[in-house]
Design a protein around this motif. Sequence first.
Motif, PDB file in Angstrom:
ATOM      1  N   LEU A  47       4.176   8.491  -2.578  1.00  0.00           N
ATOM      2  CA  LEU A  47       5.266   7.801  -1.896  1.00  0.00           C
ATOM      3  C   LEU A  47       4.686   6.561  -1.237  1.00  0.00           C
ATOM      4  N   SER A  48       5.576   5.678  -0.768  1.00  0.00           N
ATOM      5  CA  SER A  48       5.027   4.514  -0.078  1.00  0.00           C
ATOM      6  C   SER A  48       5.973   3.943   0.964  1.00  0.00           C
ATOM      7  N   LEU A  49       5.380   3.216   1.880  1.00  0.00           N
ATOM      8  CA  LEU A  49       6.113   2.438   2.873  1.00  0.00           C
ATOM      9  C   LEU A  49       5.926   0.975   2.453  1.00  0.00           C
ATOM     10  N   PRO A  50       6.893   0.416   1.705  1.00  0.00           N
ATOM     11  CA  PRO A  50       6.691  -0.885   1.054  1.00  0.00           C
ATOM     12  C   PRO A  50       6.472  -2.042   2.029  1.00  0.00           C
ATOM     13  N   ASN A  51       7.083  -1.973   3.210  1.00  0.00           N
ATOM     14  CA  ASN A  51       7.003  -3.115   4.132  1.00  0.00           C
ATOM     15  C   ASN A  51       5.994  -2.912   5.255  1.00  0.00           C
ATOM     16  N   ALA A  52       5.052  -2.006   5.020  1.00  0.00           N
ATOM     17  CA  ALA A  52       3.997  -1.826   6.024  1.00  0.00           C
ATOM     18  C   ALA A  52       3.154  -3.094   6.113  1.00  0.00           C
ATOM     19  N   ARG A  53       2.497  -3.271   7.260  1.00  0.00           N
ATOM     20  CA  ARG A  53       1.497  -4.333   7.396  1.00  0.00           C
ATOM     21  C   ARG A  53       0.124  -3.750   7.059  1.00  0.00           C
TER      22      ARG A  53
ATOM     23  N   PHE B  87       1.875   0.647   2.011  1.00  0.00           N
ATOM     24  CA  PHE B  87       1.049   1.831   2.216  1.00  0.00           C
ATOM     25  C   PHE B  87       1.506   2.917   1.253  1.00  0.00           C
ATOM     26  N   THR B  88       0.636   3.304   0.330  1.00  0.00           N
ATOM     27  CA  THR B  88       0.957   4.355  -0.643  1.00  0.00           C
ATOM     28  C   THR B  88       0.181   5.609  -0.293  1.00  0.00           C
ATOM     29  N   PHE B  89       0.875   6.762  -0.312  1.00  0.00           N
ATOM     30  CA  PHE B  89       0.209   8.014   0.073  1.00  0.00           C
ATOM     31  C   PHE B  89       0.647   9.173  -0.819  1.00  0.00           C
ATOM     32  N   PRO B  90      -0.314  10.037  -1.182  1.00  0.00           N
ATOM     33  CA  PRO B  90       0.002  11.198  -2.011  1.00  0.00           C
ATOM     34  C   PRO B  90       0.635  12.294  -1.154  1.00  0.00           C
ATOM     35  N   LEU B  91       1.761  12.803  -1.607  1.00  0.00           N
ATOM     36  CA  LEU B  91       2.501  13.813  -0.854  1.00  0.00           C
ATOM     37  C   LEU B  91       1.631  15.032  -0.523  1.00  0.00           C
ATOM     38  N   ALA B  92       0.816  15.435  -1.480  1.00  0.00           N
ATOM     39  CA  ALA B  92       0.090  16.701  -1.339  1.00  0.00           C
ATOM     40  C   ALA B  92      -1.085  16.631  -0.363  1.00  0.00           C
TER      41      ALA B  92
ATOM     42  N   TYR C 252     -10.731   8.148   5.702  1.00  0.00           N
ATOM     43  CA  TYR C 252      -9.301   8.437   5.579  1.00  0.00           C
ATOM     44  C   TYR C 252      -8.475   7.154   5.629  1.00  0.00           C
ATOM     45  N   GLU C 253      -7.420   7.117   4.811  1.00  0.00           N
ATOM     46  CA  GLU C 253      -6.445   6.023   4.863  1.00  0.00           C
ATOM     47  C   GLU C 253      -5.414   6.358   5.928  1.00  0.00           C
ATOM     48  N   CYS C 254      -5.179   5.438   6.846  1.00  0.00           N
ATOM     49  CA  CYS C 254      -4.316   5.718   8.002  1.00  0.00           C
ATOM     50  C   CYS C 254      -3.203   4.702   8.153  1.00  0.00           C
ATOM     51  N   CYS C 255      -2.029   5.192   8.533  1.00  0.00           N
ATOM     52  CA  CYS C 255      -0.897   4.314   8.834  1.00  0.00           C
ATOM     53  C   CYS C 255      -0.231   4.790  10.123  1.00  0.00           C
TER      54      CYS C 255
ATOM     55  N   PHE D   6      -8.595  -1.545   9.865  1.00  0.00           N
ATOM     56  CA  PHE D   6      -8.628  -0.109  10.161  1.00  0.00           C
ATOM     57  C   PHE D   6      -7.534   0.671   9.433  1.00  0.00           C
ATOM     58  N   GLY D   7      -6.535  -0.023   8.892  1.00  0.00           N
ATOM     59  CA  GLY D   7      -5.455   0.704   8.221  1.00  0.00           C
ATOM     60  C   GLY D   7      -4.161  -0.092   8.180  1.00  0.00           C
ATOM     61  N   TYR D   8      -3.076   0.653   8.311  1.00  0.00           N
ATOM     62  CA  TYR D   8      -1.736   0.094   8.116  1.00  0.00           C
ATOM     63  C   TYR D   8      -0.854   0.363   9.331  1.00  0.00           C
ATOM     64  N   VAL D   9       0.188  -0.455   9.480  1.00  0.00           N
ATOM     65  CA  VAL D   9       1.246  -0.193  10.463  1.00  0.00           C
ATOM     66  C   VAL D   9       2.578  -0.225   9.720  1.00  0.00           C
ATOM     67  N   GLY D  10       3.294   0.884   9.760  1.00  0.00           N
ATOM     68  CA  GLY D  10       4.574   0.983   9.064  1.00  0.00           C
ATOM     69  C   GLY D  10       5.699   1.321  10.027  1.00  0.00           C
ATOM     70  N   HIS D  11       6.877   1.607   9.477  1.00  0.00           N
ATOM     71  CA  HIS D  11       8.055   1.943  10.287  1.00  0.00           C
ATOM     72  C   HIS D  11       8.631   3.271   9.800  1.00  0.00           C
TER      73      HIS D  11
END
Length: 232
Positions: A4-10, A14-19, A187-190, A218-223
Amino acid sequence: EVKLSLPNARPYRFTFPLATTAFLVIDMQRDFLDPDGFGSILCGNPAIFSSVRKIVPNVQRALEAARSMGLYVIYTREGHLPNLSDLPAAKRLRQLSAPNGNQSMGIGDEGPMGKLLVRGERGHNIINQLKPNPGEPIIDKPGKGSFWGTGFHRLLLARGITHLILTGVTTECCVTSTLRECNDRGYECCVLSDCTEGFDPAMVAASLDTIVCQKGLFGYVGHSSELITQAY
Ligand code: TIU
């Protein structure tokens, strides 16, 4: 593998595997969110302090979405053993306040909700609005970051976690400490911007900007709205 992803993240999607993604709820305790808690006494500014409460409904909605998607929900709580044997002087001496010229108070002192920031006291627990579900792990940590003196890393490794979505308080302190520690460990972080707050608006903004600077230092900022959209 479902991603899944948060397309408008900074700074970008940000794409992340559900599992293998964990959803972190950091320190949403009475001590940081209630007006007579440790945070309020430390912060000493009721107006700024009360702003941390406004994220509660946002975290509630994001948490429900995370649960419905099957993300691995993990809570943290900051606090110390009743005998304070896990409280270094370097922390005790820097977390004092004397609002309005009152007597200085610090960790372990008796407050309106029991001993400030001490495990087992009323103030130390998670607020009722965000109660953990049975089986959701709670990491009790003596520090700002989630790794020191805890089983957090073991938990992430045992679950094969690769990505984390972070919420909670405060942005400038425990949220970014944990995020940076996660980043160093691969780790990938948002962080969800509407699900985190702090005791100083300028520091909150600077903390979030620092996460995403240099194309995601350091990572991403999403909503949370983008997470919720994908859940239902
Ligand atoms: N949870 C957390 O951020 N703990 C703090 O001590 N925060 C401060 O802002 N001091």
